[in-house]
Every structure is written in C-alpha cells, then in structure tokens.
Design a protein around this motif. Structure first.
Motif, short mmCIF file in Angstrom:
data_model
loop_
_atom_site.label_atom_id
_atom_site.label_comp_id
_atom_site.label_asym_id
_atom_site.label_seq_id
_atom_site.Cartn_x
_atom_site.Cartn_y
_atom_site.Cartn_z
N PRO A 1 62.84 33.77 31.41
CA PRO A 1 63.98 33.03 30.86
C PRO A 1 64.09 31.61 31.42
CG PRO A 1 64.71 34.69 32.45
CD PRO A 1 63.25 34.96 32.18
N ARG A 2 63.57 31.40 32.63
CA ARG A 2 63.64 30.05 33.21
C ARG A 2 62.72 29.09 32.48
NH1 ARG A 2 62.29 32.20 39.11
NH2 ARG A 2 60.77 33.24 37.76
N ILE A 3 61.52 29.59 32.15
CA ILE A 3 60.59 28.75 31.38
C ILE A 3 61.12 28.54 29.97
CG2 ILE A 3 58.26 28.63 30.42
CD1 ILE A 3 57.25 30.17 32.83
N LYS A 4 61.73 29.58 29.41
CA LYS A 4 62.32 29.46 28.08
C LYS A 4 63.39 28.37 28.06
CE LYS A 4 64.92 32.13 24.65
NZ LYS A 4 65.49 33.46 24.33
N TYR A 5 64.24 28.37 29.05
CA TYR A 5 65.28 27.35 29.12
C TYR A 5 64.68 25.96 29.29
CZ TYR A 5 69.12 24.52 30.85
OH TYR A 5 70.03 23.51 31.01
N LEU A 6 63.66 25.84 30.16
CA LEU A 6 63.00 24.56 30.41
C LEU A 6 62.42 23.98 29.12
CD1 LEU A 6 61.87 22.41 32.40
CD2 LEU A 6 59.89 23.92 32.69
N ILE A 7 61.75 24.81 28.36
CA ILE A 7 61.10 24.33 27.13
C ILE A 7 62.13 23.98 26.06
CG2 ILE A 7 59.58 25.06 25.23
CD1 ILE A 7 57.94 26.56 27.39
N LYS A 8 63.18 24.77 25.98
CA LYS A 8 64.25 24.42 25.03
C LYS A 8 64.85 23.05 25.36
CE LYS A 8 65.98 28.85 23.32
NZ LYS A 8 67.17 29.73 23.22
N GLU A 9 64.99 22.78 26.67
CA GLU A 9 65.57 21.51 27.09
C GLU A 9 64.66 20.32 26.78
OE1 GLU A 9 68.78 20.76 28.56
OE2 GLU A 9 68.97 22.66 27.49
N GLU B 1 51.12 9.55 28.35
CA GLU B 1 51.24 8.15 28.77
C GLU B 1 52.07 7.98 30.03
OE1 GLU B 1 52.67 5.87 25.52
OE2 GLU B 1 51.02 6.41 24.17
N ASP B 2 53.18 8.69 30.11
CA ASP B 2 54.11 8.47 31.22
C ASP B 2 53.86 9.37 32.42
OD1 ASP B 2 55.28 6.62 29.57
OD2 ASP B 2 56.92 7.92 28.94
N PHE B 3 53.38 10.59 32.16
CA PHE B 3 53.19 11.54 33.26
C PHE B 3 51.71 11.84 33.54
CE2 PHE B 3 57.32 12.49 31.30
CZ PHE B 3 58.15 12.30 32.39
N LYS B 4 50.83 11.21 32.75
CA LYS B 4 49.38 11.39 32.92
C LYS B 4 48.98 12.86 32.95
CE LYS B 4 49.40 6.95 33.31
NZ LYS B 4 49.11 6.14 32.11
N CYS B 5 49.68 13.63 32.17
CA CYS B 5 49.40 15.07 32.07
C CYS B 5 48.73 15.33 30.72
CB CYS B 5 50.70 15.87 32.19
SG CYS B 5 50.48 17.66 32.14
N HIS B 6 47.46 15.74 30.75
CA HIS B 6 46.70 15.90 29.51
C HIS B 6 46.43 17.36 29.15
CE1 HIS B 6 45.81 11.57 29.17
NE2 HIS B 6 45.80 11.60 30.51
N GLU B 7 46.45 18.23 30.15
CA GLU B 7 46.13 19.63 29.89
C GLU B 7 47.34 20.34 29.29
OE1 GLU B 7 44.27 23.57 32.15
OE2 GLU B 7 44.75 21.76 33.29
N GLY B 8 47.16 20.90 28.12
CA GLY B 8 48.24 21.65 27.46
C GLY B 8 49.32 20.78 26.87
N PRO C 1 51.07 25.56 36.15
CA PRO C 1 51.97 24.87 37.09
C PRO C 1 52.04 23.36 36.89
CG PRO C 1 50.71 26.55 38.24
CD PRO C 1 50.15 26.49 36.85
N GLY C 2 50.91 22.72 36.62
CA GLY C 2 50.93 21.27 36.43
C GLY C 2 51.78 20.86 35.25
N LEU C 3 51.71 21.65 34.17
CA LEU C 3 52.51 21.34 32.99
C LEU C 3 53.99 21.63 33.25
CD1 LEU C 3 52.77 20.48 30.07
CD2 LEU C 3 52.14 22.81 29.36
N LEU C 4 54.26 22.70 34.00
CA LEU C 4 55.66 23.00 34.34
C LEU C 4 56.26 21.89 35.18
CD1 LEU C 4 55.39 26.82 35.19
CD2 LEU C 4 56.47 25.79 33.18
#
Length: 234
Positions: free
Chosen positions: A3-11, A38-45, A71-74
């Motif tokens: 549920p925590r990930i669910k809330y995070l993604i909804k947000e 561009e802003d977080f340099k996160c490319h995986e997922g 974890p990196g995407l979270l």
C-alpha cells in the motif's frame, strides 16, 4: 500489493497531472519520463511504457504483476514528491506541502470552506472555555500604584479591595514607579533633582520631574539659588 508503494505512485501521477496540465495517462507518462530522466538522471524503469504499467497495476489495479519498482526508482519517485529518498517518504508518511495545501484549499467549495471556518471557531471557543475553567479567577487584574510617603507602591486596581484609597490610586507607570522618589537634602543635585514648595520655609525634593505625586502640581528644577538658600552646607 504494497500500500505504501501504491500511495507513492498515485501521488506522482497526481503531481504529473498538475504539472503538465494533461489528463490523459499517456501524456502524464511522457511527462514523467522526461522529468525523471532529465531532472533525476534516473533511466531504469522510467520509460513512458514502464510508467503506464505502473499506472495499470497501482492506480487502475487492472494488471497484476509480481515485480515492484526497484529501490533506485522508488528513491527517484520520492524525490519527485519532495523527499530525500524512499526511506524519508516512509518515515514522514504523506506530507502536504504549504503550496499543496493552498492548492487543495482553493479547490474546496465555498460551503465547505464555511463549514471548516465554523469548526475552527468552535474549536477555538472550546479551548478558551477550557482555559477559563482551569483558571476560574481569570487573568490577574492590571496593576495600579499609589504614593506611599516617599515612593510609589504597586496596588490592585480592584477598588473593592481598596475603597478607602480610591482617589489616590493611579494606573501603573513604569518610569514613575522606578524613578519618582522623595529624596533627602543630602541627595539633592542641581540638574537632576526637583522641588515643591510646601510653604515659605519648607520644600520637598524629588528625584524625577513632572507633577507632585499627591496634589498634581508642577515640580520645579533645583537651581543653584535653591541649593544655597535651602540646603547650603547641610
């Protein structure tokens, strides 16, 4: 489903809609792809397709997948919402920024805002009543003062306690209270002392200028003439 990930993604999708001004899932996914890369340099997922799958699983709940965001995407998603990382998101749990609060408040209808205002008023009245009941005597009355032969003394402003002194009580004045004193001749100085002529041969001396504390007449500054005539070598 966590549920925590669910809330995070909804947000993050809610924020993407606000930032992009778009309502379609596809447009929000493209917006998130650009922001995260561009802003977080996160490319995986973080491709638009990956975000679309996350939306289907966690927002629409129309797709079941065993995999969860890495974890990196979270961490990146938490940073997108204003946290330092996913751990901070879990610890703080659902914050509302000041701007977010204002934005939500402006979307509330007039009747709802009126109701909120009434509830706040009721709460304030209840708190005031509780404080008053815990201190039924109420706040202490303001201080007054009265002249006591050579100086001012603090006294209650409540006349019922001092009915015999009603005409002598005045409001508290810090400067008068601290500085106005009747002083002996040995302390009289030209330039810093004042006098009141009681009769032809008798003077009262004070340490502060202004009015006589009893009869309200003007006090006069001590001069060399007054010193020589009334004090002399005493």
């Amino acid at each position: 489903m966590d549920p925590r990930i669910k809330y995070l993604i909804k947000e993050i999708f809610k924020k993407a809609k606000e930032e992009s001004g778009q309502t379609s899932v596809y447009a929000c996914c493209k917006h998130l792809e650009n922001r995260f890369r561009e802003d977080f340099k996160c490319h995986e997922g973080t491709s638009s397709r990956s975000f679309a799958r996350l939306h289907q699983k966690y927002v629409e709940e129309s797709q079941r997948e065993n995999s969860t965001p890495k974890p990196g995407l979270l961490d990146a998603m938490s940073q997108y919402l204003g946290y330092s990382d996913y751990r901070s998101f879990l610890l703080e749990d659902k914050p509302i920024s000041f701007n977010g609060f204002i934005n939500r408040l402006t979307k509330i209808s007039v009747s709802e805002r009126t109701l909120i205002g009434i509830l706040i008023l009721i709460i304030c009245l209840m708190l005031s009543y509780t404080i008053f009941m815990n201190n039924p005597s109420g706040p202490p009355p303001p201080e007054c003062m009265i002249w006591k032969i050579t100086h001012f003394e603090i006294i209650s402003c409540e006349l019922s306690f001092n009915i015999d002194k009603a005409g002598e009580i005045i409001g508290f004045d810090e400067k008068l209270y601290e500085n106005m004193k009747m002083i002996p001749k040995s302390e009289v100085r030209v330039g810093s002392s004042y006098y009141y002529k009681v009769d032809r041969d008798s003077l009262q001396f004070f340490s502060w200028y202004g009015l006589h504390p009893v009869n309200g007449e003007d006090l006069k500054p001590v001069t060399n003439y007054i010193m020589d005539k009334y004090i002399g070598n005493q």
